[in-house]
Design an enzyme around this catalytic site. Structure first.
Site, PDB file in Angstrom:
ATOM      1  N   SER A   1      -3.751   8.375 -11.995  1.00  0.00           N
ATOM      2  CA  SER A   1      -4.064   9.578 -12.755  1.00  0.00           C
ATOM      3  C   SER A   1      -5.573   9.850 -12.724  1.00  0.00           C
ATOM      4  CB  SER A   1      -3.518   9.443 -14.184  1.00  0.00           C
ATOM      5  OG  SER A   1      -3.531  10.681 -14.865  1.00  0.00           O
TER       6      SER A   1
ATOM      7  N   ASP B   1       7.191  13.797 -12.891  1.00  0.00           N
ATOM      8  CA  ASP B   1       5.963  13.629 -13.665  1.00  0.00           C
ATOM      9  C   ASP B   1       5.701  14.910 -14.455  1.00  0.00           C
ATOM     10  OD1 ASP B   1       3.210  13.493 -14.437  1.00  0.00           O
ATOM     11  OD2 ASP B   1       2.769  12.170 -12.739  1.00  0.00           O
TER      12      ASP B   1
ATOM     13  N   HIS C   1       5.220   9.715 -14.789  1.00  0.00           N
ATOM     14  CA  HIS C   1       3.794   9.361 -14.797  1.00  0.00           C
ATOM     15  C   HIS C   1       3.539   7.954 -15.334  1.00  0.00           C
ATOM     16  CE1 HIS C   1      -0.270  11.017 -14.319  1.00  0.00           C
ATOM     17  NE2 HIS C   1      -0.641  10.437 -15.441  1.00  0.00           N
TER      18      HIS C   1
END
Length: 287
Positions: free
Chosen positions: A153, A229, A262
């Site tokens: 991320s 995600d 995620h």
């Protein structure tokens, strides 16, 4: 556990024949005390080993990856050290988001060198990851000069940017769910404006899609993005990285994984493939 004058031992656990370690030190770059985690494989008791630097995402510390990714088993097999820094400077004197938001300030350093007050005093994470921490660890731990970089991320953004801008320092780059085009998403725009000011030309040096399109990459790149995600595509903008690679003629392996989100469940599912990818380019394996 033995320590040096620069490193203060915080914890040590035996893990897959190696050692899971946590240290703290006074950072001259960040002007505060920092903690970080290290996994040393069993081979490090015999000789110096290469390292993978893992950069974590928003709200994380150095312990998220060490406790959730399940990377130590394969790293022990490969003879690969894992270096897990924190995600921002820390301390009572370190500026934070004025509203206490999760996406800026503490836990959200975005791996940039801030130029704007009050953040410039401490938020120099780019130099910390690129220069200070590797120099310290290579001097104090059994690490060779060979290293690779990866992250998730916000940390995937950091890994791509630092790797792309410093091809001679690393052997390979990988990322999970990276923020690929921060100049064009709300997370990135908030962070880049807050740390660097309003001049968007200064943001370009911290935008992976921009950098890849402009200069290409001498390093192999592996990226995994989950299609379930909740931050994809709006914040992560993976398609921009695909287009940048095509524009630059770079054969980056960018994989879209159906059904994955995620979370660290996603990372744990594919971390072995990433470690073996880096091991090949670090000369630890031939296939």
């Amino acid at each position: 556990m033995t320590t040096s004058s620069a490193l203060i031992a915080v914890s040590e656990q035996r893990c897959f024949g190696g050692k899971q370690l946590r240290f703290k030190h006074q950072s001259a770059v960040l002007h505060c005390e920092m903690q970080f985690s290290v996994f040393l494989p069993p081979q490090a008791e015999l000789h110096k080993v290469p390292a993978l630097y893992w950069l974590s995402g928003l709200t994380c510390t150095d312990e998220n990856f060490s406790s959730k990714a399940g990377a130590q088993r394969v790293a022990a097999e490969l003879g690969l050290a894992l270096i897990m820094p924190d995600t921002s400077p820390r301390g009572a004197d370190v500026a934070d988001d004025p509203d206490g938001a999760y996406d800026f300030g503490l836990g959200a350093g975005f791996y940039v060198n801030a130029t704007e007050a009050p953040f410039a005093a401490h938020y120099q994470m780019y130099d910390y990851i690129l220069q200070e921490l590797p120099a310290l660890l290579q001097a104090e731990l059994p690490l060779s000069a060979a290293k690779a970089i990866s992250g998730h991320s916000m940390g995937g953004h950091g890994a791509l940017v630092i790797g792309l801008r410093n091809n001679a320092e690393y052997r390979s780059i990988s990322a999970f769910s990276p923020i690929c085009h921060p100049m064009n998403c709300t997370w990135g725009q908030k962070a880049l404006r807050g740390y660097l000011g309003d001049d968007e030309t200064k943001w370009q040096q911290y935008d992976a899609a921009y950098l890849l399109a402009k200069q290409g990459s001498q390093l192999p790149i592996l990226v995994d993005q989950g299609l379930s995600d909740n931050f994809y595509p709006a914040q992560l903008q993976t398609d921009s990285l695909v287009k940048a690679a095509e524009q630059a003629g770079v054969a980056a392996e960018i994989r879209l994984q159906a059904g994955y989100d995620h979370s660290y469940y996603f990372i744990a599912s594919f971390i072995e493939q990433h470690l073996r990818f880096h091991a090949r380019h670090l000369g630890l394996t031939s296939a």
